[in-house]
Design a protein around this motif. Structure first.
Motif, PDB file in Angstrom:
ATOM      1  N   VAL A 108       2.174   2.521   5.901  1.00  0.00           N
ATOM      2  CA  VAL A 108       3.485   2.528   5.561  1.00  0.00           C
ATOM      3  C   VAL A 108       4.077   1.436   4.442  1.00  0.00           C
ATOM      4  CG1 VAL A 108       6.123   2.941   5.382  1.00  0.00           C
ATOM      5  CG2 VAL A 108       4.346   4.483   7.526  1.00  0.00           C
ATOM      6  N   THR A 109       3.200  -0.156   5.178  1.00  0.00           N
ATOM      7  CA  THR A 109       3.863  -1.038   4.389  1.00  0.00           C
ATOM      8  C   THR A 109       2.794  -1.267   3.326  1.00  0.00           C
ATOM      9  OG1 THR A 109       4.981  -3.240   6.511  1.00  0.00           O
ATOM     10  CG2 THR A 109       3.627  -3.805   4.909  1.00  0.00           C
ATOM     11  N   ILE A 110       1.668  -1.075   3.767  1.00  0.00           N
ATOM     12  CA  ILE A 110       0.953  -1.228   2.239  1.00  0.00           C
ATOM     13  C   ILE A 110       1.199  -0.183   0.850  1.00  0.00           C
ATOM     14  CG2 ILE A 110      -2.185  -1.004   1.928  1.00  0.00           C
ATOM     15  CD1 ILE A 110      -2.294  -2.134   5.021  1.00  0.00           C
ATOM     16  N   ILE A 111       1.289   1.220   1.586  1.00  0.00           N
ATOM     17  CA  ILE A 111       2.189   1.871   0.596  1.00  0.00           C
ATOM     18  C   ILE A 111       2.861   1.567  -0.183  1.00  0.00           C
ATOM     19  CG2 ILE A 111       2.653   4.004   0.449  1.00  0.00           C
ATOM     20  CD1 ILE A 111       1.289   5.429   2.466  1.00  0.00           C
ATOM     21  N   CYS A 112       3.797   0.700   0.718  1.00  0.00           N
ATOM     22  CA  CYS A 112       5.560   0.004  -0.328  1.00  0.00           C
ATOM     23  C   CYS A 112       4.287  -0.658  -1.382  1.00  0.00           C
ATOM     24  CB  CYS A 112       5.798  -0.891   0.570  1.00  0.00           C
ATOM     25  SG  CYS A 112       7.162   0.697   1.651  1.00  0.00           S
ATOM     26  N   LEU A 113       3.291  -1.665  -0.899  1.00  0.00           N
ATOM     27  CA  LEU A 113       2.979  -2.298  -1.905  1.00  0.00           C
ATOM     28  C   LEU A 113       2.499  -1.890  -3.568  1.00  0.00           C
ATOM     29  CD1 LEU A 113       1.665  -5.658   0.682  1.00  0.00           C
ATOM     30  CD2 LEU A 113       4.003  -5.156  -0.536  1.00  0.00           C
ATOM     31  N   LEU A 114       1.582  -1.646  -2.979  1.00  0.00           N
ATOM     32  CA  LEU A 114       0.409  -0.891  -3.566  1.00  0.00           C
ATOM     33  C   LEU A 114       1.155   0.837  -4.606  1.00  0.00           C
ATOM     34  CD1 LEU A 114      -2.461   1.028  -1.560  1.00  0.00           C
ATOM     35  CD2 LEU A 114      -2.635  -1.035  -3.037  1.00  0.00           C
ATOM     36  N   THR A 115       2.420   0.581  -4.283  1.00  0.00           N
ATOM     37  CA  THR A 115       3.264   1.867  -5.238  1.00  0.00           C
ATOM     38  C   THR A 115       4.248   0.992  -5.862  1.00  0.00           C
ATOM     39  OG1 THR A 115       5.116   2.398  -3.592  1.00  0.00           O
ATOM     40  CG2 THR A 115       2.624   4.176  -3.942  1.00  0.00           C
ATOM     41  N   ASN A 116       4.981  -0.077  -5.366  1.00  0.00           N
ATOM     42  CA  ASN A 116       5.904  -1.663  -5.639  1.00  0.00           C
ATOM     43  C   ASN A 116       7.198  -1.351  -4.997  1.00  0.00           C
ATOM     44  OD1 ASN A 116       6.918  -3.652  -7.240  1.00  0.00           O
ATOM     45  ND2 ASN A 116       6.747  -3.083  -9.156  1.00  0.00           N
ATOM     46  N   SER A 117       7.038  -0.331  -4.057  1.00  0.00           N
ATOM     47  CA  SER A 117       8.459   0.263  -3.345  1.00  0.00           C
ATOM     48  C   SER A 117       8.596  -0.323  -2.685  1.00  0.00           C
ATOM     49  CB  SER A 117       7.632   1.794  -3.038  1.00  0.00           C
ATOM     50  OG  SER A 117       7.563   2.451  -3.715  1.00  0.00           O
ATOM     51  N   CYS A 118      10.287  -0.628  -2.956  1.00  0.00           N
ATOM     52  CA  CYS A 118      11.588  -0.992  -1.844  1.00  0.00           C
ATOM     53  C   CYS A 118      11.029  -0.312  -0.694  1.00  0.00           C
ATOM     54  CB  CYS A 118      12.797  -1.242  -1.847  1.00  0.00           C
ATOM     55  SG  CYS A 118      13.094  -2.138  -3.864  1.00  0.00           S
ATOM     56  N   SER A 119      11.364  -1.408   1.245  1.00  0.00           N
ATOM     57  CA  SER A 119      11.311  -0.545   2.033  1.00  0.00           C
ATOM     58  C   SER A 119      12.720   0.389   1.482  1.00  0.00           C
ATOM     59  CB  SER A 119      11.761  -1.310   2.687  1.00  0.00           C
ATOM     60  OG  SER A 119      10.948  -2.618   3.291  1.00  0.00           O
ATOM     61  N   ILE A 120      13.795   0.567   1.958  1.00  0.00           N
ATOM     62  CA  ILE A 120      14.889   1.280   1.705  1.00  0.00           C
ATOM     63  C   ILE A 120      14.621   2.378   0.724  1.00  0.00           C
ATOM     64  CG2 ILE A 120      16.548   0.214   1.978  1.00  0.00           C
ATOM     65  CD1 ILE A 120      17.566   0.368  -0.487  1.00  0.00           C
ATOM     66  N   ASN A 121      13.473   2.683  -0.378  1.00  0.00           N
ATOM     67  CA  ASN A 121      13.042   3.926  -0.698  1.00  0.00           C
ATOM     68  C   ASN A 121      11.618   4.336   0.052  1.00  0.00           C
ATOM     69  OD1 ASN A 121      15.019   3.053  -2.195  1.00  0.00           O
ATOM     70  ND2 ASN A 121      14.096   2.102  -4.098  1.00  0.00           N
ATOM     71  N   ILE A 122      11.252   4.003   0.480  1.00  0.00           N
ATOM     72  CA  ILE A 122      10.300   4.850   1.131  1.00  0.00           C
ATOM     73  C   ILE A 122      10.090   6.362   1.796  1.00  0.00           C
ATOM     74  CG2 ILE A 122      10.353   4.101   3.285  1.00  0.00           C
ATOM     75  CD1 ILE A 122       7.412   3.567   1.996  1.00  0.00           C
ATOM     76  N   ASP A 123      11.338   6.394   1.914  1.00  0.00           N
ATOM     77  CA  ASP A 123      10.923   8.045   1.836  1.00  0.00           C
ATOM     78  C   ASP A 123      10.739   8.810   0.933  1.00  0.00           C
ATOM     79  OD1 ASP A 123      13.613   6.922   1.089  1.00  0.00           O
ATOM     80  OD2 ASP A 123      14.615   8.720   1.306  1.00  0.00           O
ATOM     81  N   GLN A 124      11.486   7.825  -0.819  1.00  0.00           N
ATOM     82  CA  GLN A 124      11.013   9.236  -1.080  1.00  0.00           C
ATOM     83  C   GLN A 124       9.725   9.090  -1.409  1.00  0.00           C
ATOM     84  OE1 GLN A 124      12.478   6.541  -4.850  1.00  0.00           O
ATOM     85  NE2 GLN A 124      14.426   6.820  -3.817  1.00  0.00           N
ATOM     86  N   LEU A 125       8.519   8.338  -0.875  1.00  0.00           N
ATOM     87  CA  LEU A 125       6.932   8.574  -1.187  1.00  0.00           C
ATOM     88  C   LEU A 125       6.409   9.750   0.475  1.00  0.00           C
ATOM     89  CD1 LEU A 125       5.582   5.083  -1.462  1.00  0.00           C
ATOM     90  CD2 LEU A 125       6.240   6.928  -3.028  1.00  0.00           C
ATOM     91  N   ILE A 126       7.298  10.264   0.919  1.00  0.00           N
ATOM     92  CA  ILE A 126       6.981  10.976   1.893  1.00  0.00           C
ATOM     93  C   ILE A 126       7.163  12.782   1.318  1.00  0.00           C
ATOM     94  CG2 ILE A 126       7.368  12.027   4.250  1.00  0.00           C
ATOM     95  CD1 ILE A 126       8.325   8.680   5.004  1.00  0.00           C
ATOM     96  N   ASN A 127       6.537  13.294   1.798  1.00  0.00           N
ATOM     97  CA  ASN A 127       6.404  15.109   1.537  1.00  0.00           C
ATOM     98  C   ASN A 127       7.331  16.237   2.160  1.00  0.00           C
ATOM     99  OD1 ASN A 127       4.590  15.878   3.489  1.00  0.00           O
ATOM    100  ND2 ASN A 127       2.722  15.889   2.142  1.00  0.00           N
ATOM    101  N   SER A 128       7.850  17.314   2.006  1.00  0.00           N
ATOM    102  CA  SER A 128       7.787  17.819   2.766  1.00  0.00           C
ATOM    103  C   SER A 128       6.906  18.108   4.740  1.00  0.00           C
ATOM    104  CB  SER A 128       8.707  19.459   2.228  1.00  0.00           C
ATOM    105  OG  SER A 128       7.600  20.112   2.675  1.00  0.00           O
ATOM    106  N   ASN A 129       6.216  17.903   4.363  1.00  0.00           N
ATOM    107  CA  ASN A 129       5.111  17.880   5.335  1.00  0.00           C
ATOM    108  C   ASN A 129       5.093  16.804   6.814  1.00  0.00           C
ATOM    109  OD1 ASN A 129       4.358  20.370   4.906  1.00  0.00           O
ATOM    110  ND2 ASN A 129       3.295  20.701   3.426  1.00  0.00           N
ATOM    111  N   GLY A 130       5.947  15.173   6.164  1.00  0.00           N
ATOM    112  CA  GLY A 130       6.278  14.330   6.944  1.00  0.00           C
ATOM    113  C   GLY A 130       4.877  13.496   6.457  1.00  0.00           C
ATOM    114  N   CYS A 131       3.945  13.425   4.880  1.00  0.00           N
ATOM    115  CA  CYS A 131       2.357  13.209   5.517  1.00  0.00           C
ATOM    116  C   CYS A 131       3.450  12.334   3.873  1.00  0.00           C
ATOM    117  CB  CYS A 131       2.485  14.170   4.900  1.00  0.00           C
ATOM    118  SG  CYS A 131       1.483  14.544   6.239  1.00  0.00           S
ATOM    119  N   PHE A 132       2.451  10.995   3.504  1.00  0.00           N
ATOM    120  CA  PHE A 132       2.914  10.677   2.651  1.00  0.00           C
ATOM    121  C   PHE A 132       1.848  10.967   1.545  1.00  0.00           C
ATOM    122  CE2 PHE A 132       4.544   7.206   6.093  1.00  0.00           C
ATOM    123  CZ  PHE A 132       5.542   6.690   4.942  1.00  0.00           C
TER     124      PHE A 132
END
Length: 334
Positions: free
Chosen positions: A211-235
């Protein structure tokens, strides 16, 4: 730039704890967690003449609350067991009438969350560095699970060497986790099995690192990580930059899979798998096929048929190469 105890930019000492009687001169605040009553300071140890980090644990309210003491005591016990160049060493601990303090080795590094716009190759270097630390933690006689890996708990220096900090939630594998500790992790970074109260494994920290690496690759803040998760709970890895190599994406699937059975079993396996993988560039048809096979095992993904057609279209090129598809298929079976 090395900090100086005479730095005029430092916050006036009146706002800092007075540790002079114990031989420490507080320089400035490094960070804080207001909700949990924790503040980290940079200080100068007059005895060793070295800079150190002092972590303050205080009760968030005036009522009696032993959770701060328990976190302080637990982290001290964990750190005293560890000896790794990229885990700040335990140096000392003490208590006052209002707070508890841990003194740790200072590393000239900054939180990963304070820097943005990493190149994929830099992100791979950081991932390798953290995986090396996790291999050390997991290959101990009493393996340790960190339980709170996220950008804020990773420091990096100018050479992108990574350091893992904040072991107050860490625990030895197989020991029971209290309810208070269970709910104290970071939402979005906690492995699904931990959120559901199931037993943890060596793959649990891999999820948090993924999840941390996904944050870096998408330039996302930790508090916004839920925006990258779909309805199935997958990134949704489709949001990654288009230049990110498909093999690197596939490796990420093996880190941040919702079900622990689909992740790498441990940090050593994940490290060995990542080393030869390019971070950018066009994937071959067989690499696309291997990724499709992983996707099919994990979840139904939109666009899967399109990727499969691309794989079929490139099969002719693979067959024309010396050695055919024998070696890629062996990798796929793994």
């Amino acid at each position: 730039m090395e900090l100086d105890v005479r730095d005029k930019r430092a916050i006036p000492l009146i706002h800092h704890p007075d540790c002079a009687a114990l031989g420490y001169q507080v320089i400035r605040e490094l960070g804080r967690n207001r909700e949990e009553g924790r503040i980290t300071y940079l200080a100068y140890d007059r005895k060793s003449k070295q800079q150190v980090v002092i972590k303050e644990f205080s009760c968030p309210s005036t009522t009696a609350d032993w959770s701060g003491f328990q976190a302080y005591e637990h982290e001290a016990q964990i750190l005293q067991k560890l000896n790794h160049p990229r885990i700040p060493r335990y140096l000392n601990s003490f208590a006052t009438q209002t707070a508890f303090y841990l003194v740790m080795e200072y590393k000239k590094a900054v939180p990963l969350s304070s820097r943005h716009r990493f190149h994929p190759e830099e992100i791979k270097q950081i991932a390798l560095s953290i995986l090396e630390i996790l291999v050390y933690l997991q290959q101990r006689i009493d393996p340790i699970i960190h339980r709170d890996i996220k950008p804020e708990n990773i420091l990096i220096d100018e050479q992108l060497n990574a350091y893992l900090v904040d072991f107050d939630l860490a625990r030895v594998q197989g020991t029971e986790t209290t309810l208070t500790s269970l709910i104290a992790g970071t939402p979005g970074f906690m492995s699904p099995e931990e959120q559901l109260g199931y037993p943890l494994s060596l793959a649990s920290d891999l999820y948090s690192l993924g999840v941390t690496i996904i944050c870096l690759l998408t330039n996302s803040c930790s508090i916004n990580i839920d925006q990258l998760i779909n309805s199935n709970g997958c990134f949704n890895l489709q949001k990654l930059a288009p230049q990110v190599n498909l093999r690197f994406r596939s490796w990420l699937m093996g880190m941040a899979a919702f079900k622990w059975q689909y992740r790498y079993a441990n940090a050593a396996d994940a490290l060995a798998a990542l080393k030869p993988i390019p971070t950018t560039g066009t994937a071959t048809a067989m690499e696309i096929l291997v990724t499709v096979m992983r996707l099919k095992r994990q979840t139904a993904v939109l666009g899967l048929a399109i990727i499969a057609m691309l794989a079929v279209a490139g099969t002719t090129l693979i067959l024309s190469q010396q050695g055919g598809v024998a070696q890629p298929l062996q990798e796929a079976k793994k």
